[in-house]
Design an enzyme around this catalytic site. Sequence first.
Site, PDB file in Angstrom:
ATOM      1  N   GLU B  50       0.006  -2.042  -2.064  1.00 32.61           N
ATOM      2  CA  GLU B  50       0.280  -2.519  -3.629  1.00 32.61           C
ATOM      3  C   GLU B  50      -0.933  -3.271  -4.172  1.00 32.61           C
ATOM      4  O   GLU B  50      -1.023  -3.320  -5.527  1.00 32.61           O
ATOM      5  CB  GLU B  50       1.624  -3.349  -3.524  1.00 32.61           C
ATOM      6  CG  GLU B  50       2.944  -2.418  -3.405  1.00 32.61           C
ATOM      7  CD  GLU B  50       3.308  -2.427  -2.059  1.00 32.61           C
ATOM      8  OE1 GLU B  50       2.353  -2.818  -1.275  1.00 32.61           O
ATOM      9  OE2 GLU B  50       4.319  -2.107  -1.665  1.00 32.61           O
ATOM     10  N   PHE B 112      18.571  -8.080   0.533  1.00 36.88           N
ATOM     11  CA  PHE B 112      17.425  -7.640   1.024  1.00 36.88           C
ATOM     12  C   PHE B 112      16.212  -7.377   0.110  1.00 36.88           C
ATOM     13  O   PHE B 112      16.471  -6.874  -0.927  1.00 36.88           O
ATOM     14  CB  PHE B 112      18.210  -6.267   1.787  1.00 36.88           C
ATOM     15  CG  PHE B 112      17.033  -5.352   2.231  1.00 36.88           C
ATOM     16  CD1 PHE B 112      16.260  -5.935   3.623  1.00 36.88           C
ATOM     17  CD2 PHE B 112      16.650  -4.358   1.761  1.00 36.88           C
ATOM     18  CE1 PHE B 112      15.197  -5.180   4.161  1.00 36.88           C
ATOM     19  CE2 PHE B 112      15.412  -3.741   2.464  1.00 36.88           C
ATOM     20  CZ  PHE B 112      14.740  -4.052   3.358  1.00 36.88           C
ATOM     21  N   GLN B 113      15.249  -7.381   0.397  1.00 34.44           N
ATOM     22  CA  GLN B 113      13.969  -7.543  -0.316  1.00 34.44           C
ATOM     23  C   GLN B 113      14.089  -8.238  -1.732  1.00 34.44           C
ATOM     24  O   GLN B 113      13.620  -7.726  -2.663  1.00 34.44           O
ATOM     25  CB  GLN B 113      13.535  -6.248  -0.543  1.00 34.44           C
ATOM     26  CG  GLN B 113      13.313  -5.545   0.662  1.00 34.44           C
ATOM     27  CD  GLN B 113      12.349  -4.223   0.645  1.00 34.44           C
ATOM     28  OE1 GLN B 113      12.594  -3.240  -0.286  1.00 34.44           O
ATOM     29  NE2 GLN B 113      11.682  -3.987   1.491  1.00 34.44           N
ATOM     30  N   LYS B 162      17.502  -3.174 -10.297  1.00 29.97           N
ATOM     31  CA  LYS B 162      17.799  -1.744 -10.065  1.00 29.97           C
ATOM     32  C   LYS B 162      18.969  -1.336 -10.759  1.00 29.97           C
ATOM     33  O   LYS B 162      18.939  -0.332 -11.256  1.00 29.97           O
ATOM     34  CB  LYS B 162      18.179  -1.729  -8.207  1.00 29.97           C
ATOM     35  CG  LYS B 162      18.311  -0.247  -7.999  1.00 29.97           C
ATOM     36  CD  LYS B 162      18.244  -0.111  -6.603  1.00 29.97           C
ATOM     37  CE  LYS B 162      18.523   1.417  -6.136  1.00 29.97           C
ATOM     38  NZ  LYS B 162      18.223   1.559  -4.666  1.00 29.97           N
ATOM     39  N   MET B 473     -21.849 -14.635   2.529  1.00 28.72           N
ATOM     40  CA  MET B 473     -22.020 -16.065   1.659  1.00 28.72           C
ATOM     41  C   MET B 473     -21.624 -17.315   2.331  1.00 28.72           C
ATOM     42  O   MET B 473     -21.973 -18.472   2.079  1.00 28.72           O
ATOM     43  CB  MET B 473     -21.036 -15.653   0.397  1.00 28.72           C
ATOM     44  CG  MET B 473     -21.143 -16.795  -0.638  1.00 28.72           C
ATOM     45  SD  MET B 473     -22.922 -17.142  -1.332  1.00 28.72           S
ATOM     46  CE  MET B 473     -23.056 -15.893  -2.770  1.00 28.72           C
TER      47      MET B 473
HETATM   48  C1  LIG Z   1      -9.783 -12.816   0.010  1.00 33.88           C
HETATM   49  C2  LIG Z   1     -10.862 -13.806   0.039  1.00 33.88           C
HETATM   50  N1  LIG Z   1     -10.848 -14.382   1.135  1.00 33.88           N
HETATM   51  C3  LIG Z   1     -11.944 -15.095   1.593  1.00 33.88           C
HETATM   52  C4  LIG Z   1     -12.869 -15.408   0.668  1.00 33.88           C
HETATM   53  C5  LIG Z   1     -14.140 -16.294   0.650  1.00 33.88           C
HETATM   54  N2  LIG Z   1     -15.258 -15.739   1.012  1.00 33.88           N
HETATM   55  C6  LIG Z   1     -16.312 -15.495  -0.178  1.00 33.88           C
HETATM   56  S1  LIG Z   1     -17.605 -14.774   0.021  1.00 33.88           S
HETATM   57  C7  LIG Z   1     -16.955 -14.448   1.785  1.00 33.88           C
HETATM   58  C8  LIG Z   1     -17.781 -13.393   2.503  1.00 33.88           C
HETATM   59  C9  LIG Z   1     -17.869 -12.144   2.475  1.00 33.88           C
HETATM   60  O1  LIG Z   1     -18.289 -11.144   3.373  1.00 33.88           O
HETATM   61  P1  LIG Z   1     -19.264  -9.938   2.900  1.00 33.88           P
HETATM   62  O2  LIG Z   1     -18.021  -8.966   2.175  1.00 33.88           O
HETATM   63  O3  LIG Z   1     -19.563  -9.269   4.049  1.00 33.88           O
HETATM   64  O4  LIG Z   1     -20.242 -10.036   1.801  1.00 33.88           O
HETATM   65  P2  LIG Z   1     -21.707 -10.630   2.089  1.00 33.88           P
HETATM   66  O5  LIG Z   1     -21.344 -12.090   1.652  1.00 33.88           O
HETATM   67  O6  LIG Z   1     -21.821 -10.816   3.544  1.00 33.88           O
HETATM   68  O7  LIG Z   1     -22.328 -10.020   1.170  1.00 33.88           O
HETATM   69  C10 LIG Z   1     -15.846 -15.038   1.992  1.00 33.88           C
HETATM   70  C11 LIG Z   1     -15.050 -15.037   3.272  1.00 33.88           C
HETATM   71  C12 LIG Z   1     -12.833 -14.621  -0.488  1.00 33.88           C
HETATM   72  N3  LIG Z   1     -13.605 -14.774  -1.623  1.00 33.88           N
HETATM   73  N4  LIG Z   1     -11.493 -13.843  -0.734  1.00 33.88           N
END
Ligand SMILES: Cc1ncc(C[n+]2csc(CCOP(=O)(O)OP(=O)(O)O)c2C)c(N)n1
Lengths: 159, 569
Positions: B50, B112-113, B162, B473
């Site tokens: 979803e 439920f749900q 529903k 990052m």
């Molecule tokens: C759902 C979610 N969880 C955690 C984060 C924190 N976060 C920001 S950037 C990142 C790393 C992303 O890694 P990747 O997709 O490999 O991208 P890269 O920075 O290596 O290009 C994380 C964990 C986020 N933005 N969104």
Amino acid sequence: MPKVVNERRVISVVVMNESSVLARVTALFAGRGYNIESLTVAPIPESEMSHITIETKGGVKVMEQITKQLHKLIPVYKVIEHEEMVEKEMVLIKFPIAENLSNVAALCAAYNGGIVNVGKEMVIAQVADEPKRVKHFIEAAQRYNPCEIVRSGVVAIER
Amino acid sequence: MKMSGAQMVCEAIIAEGVKTVFGYPGGAIMHVYDEIYKQNGFEHILNRHEQASVHAADGYARATGEVGVAMVTSGPGFTNAVTGLATAYMDSIPMVVISGQVPLSLIGTDGFQEIDAVGISRPCTKHNFLVRTLEELPRVLKEAFYIARSGRPGPVLVDVPKDITVEIGDFVYPDTVNIPSYKPTYKGNNRQIEKAVEAIKSAKKPLLYIGGGVVLSNAADLVRELAEKTQIPAVETLMARGVMGAKNPLLLGMLGMHGNYSSNMAMSETDLVISLGARFDDRVTGKLSEFAKYADIIHVDIDAANIGKLVDVDFPIVGDITKVVEKMMPLLDDVNPDRYNAWREILKRYNELHPQSYVDSDEVIKPQWAIERIGELIGEDAIITSDVGQHQMWAAQHFPFDRPRQWINSGGLGTMGFGFPAALGAKRAHPEKTVINITGDGSILMNMQELVTAAEYKIPVINVILNNHFLGMVRQWQTFFYEKRYSETDLSFQPNFKALAEACGGIGYDVTTKEEFDAALKDAIEQDKVCFMNVQTNRFEDVLPMVPAGGALFNMMLPQKTESHREEK
Ligand SMILES: Cc1ncc(C[n+]2csc(CCOP(=O)(O)OP(=O)(O)O)c2C)c(N)n1
Ligand SMILES: [Mg+2]
């Protein structure tokens, strides 16, 4: 912009009368970290609206955000940040019947109130006045060993 | 006409002109799905989660400007949709999400749900409804679409018990909406607009600060005209990439935490900020007390609450960007564009001093190179979506965005896993365009099940995975601010991305050289099938410039200048 920190403010919010509207307003305060000191709500007679009065605290910027964010809620018609207002609050206090009732009655009278109920063991006094005076009344009532105090929260109307 | 509540939901979707609905069925919404089966006014795409349905509807909305629609069941179906709602909410995306709910008689019984959908979604929707009677259903649906797209747009949830979907009643879809308590301001106060124009005429160093509101208001052409007429330089936020066009000489670039030098310096030295649909996000402003310190501020925004929220504004204008800029234009007929020559010269020199740049390599693919290369090979025809991380910032910095709605990313919430499903929505909306999700090896796994959706419905989205074997990052912050303690960011353990794509009915490419990159990308475009391009990049590349969180915009960490420095025009 002058920064008045934590100034007490009273806001009236006129809202559409629908089931979740109070939740929307209070969730907004909780979610954005604004204070609610007191809150009252009741339908506006012969309309589909309700009037919410909120007593809050905050500096000028916070107040501006509160009113703007309230405005953004879809069921909110009007937000009034009170400047020149008449405000009232009510308090009910339960005293043991053993207290000096004529003194209690005199105290209530001094605050435009009175004893509104007498039971077997307790009497109930009521005062409706400006919030500041209500506070003083509650302080003065302490010497008569109040066993329960219920405040209504503020209602206000702009002059 | 008599019909069931379920039919009413479908009729409303058709009446609103929605061509594609993204969703996932379940108990509480089964009657609606039964009607979806019988109708042919819109197509339904079954995502495999979803969250992806909501992001796909979001991507559809961002690509078109129209309301995206997603449909989910109660309980877990709804809770899976929450991240999607929050993502759309933060970026003001028009969307209607319809969720099933347990029958009215069960509400409040922990059925439920059963979950309190309006309670949970209140802070991450523009508005939400729990439908309580069949009679109000048509009006609620009409209002939901209206609220989603009017004023400052946003997602709206309609939670339908529903039993209401089963019940039969009269259906007339209202032509008009009347919500007395909701009257968005579009026009902009004339007096304020005049004052703002006077300020522009007397400024020496004005700067257009362009935000995502310009995209939402479809005002990009107008804003370009405004800039050209006045010759005022412009900076774009992450959400506004494409508004000015990469080749526009008046565009300095993106500002903020990963903004380029001239943009951030321009903001630090301007004497008049002309903010159009931007909201002074902390990732843009850096340290607030140093932000545009020498400037008066004109702030045009459709949301009054944005104005004065973070910075004090000298010329507040509440209104729709299009309407306000339309009014400004004739008032600016007598502006002398030469007035700002000296200012533009200064900024040009800043740009020459520190252009957006990186050190390229012959041994390994640099992520910035890959992004530029996509721009060179497809450029204008592409729609670029992205996930969250370094790859997102590099895409924003290095891709030559040419028009609004060409760049689709989760700016406000920063939702990893957004890019792939959003790309599905964008591709469905614009089948003629090449849609590329620039993603990371972390992010792509957060909605990789959409490979199946894309393969089944033949939605040929290209996922370019800039694979640094890191949550890059976060790793970058650990390098800079946590003494290289790489806590839980090392993604050395990798899936076989190529095989993964193939297992789900797509194509996979393993790419390690520039030649392979070109070949894979060209093949991917021709194949017309969903794919993963697994591009090995160097592991320790940093996104620069960088303003450390909370620092002043003019205090940037800049890239080193070396022999193999590749500078952009
Ligand atoms: C759902 C979610 N969880 C955690 C984060 C924190 N976060 C920001 S950037 C990142 C790393 C992303 O890694 P990747 O997709 O490999 O991208 P890269 O920075 O290596 O290009 C994380 C964990 C986020 N933005 N969104
Ligand atoms: Mg990575």
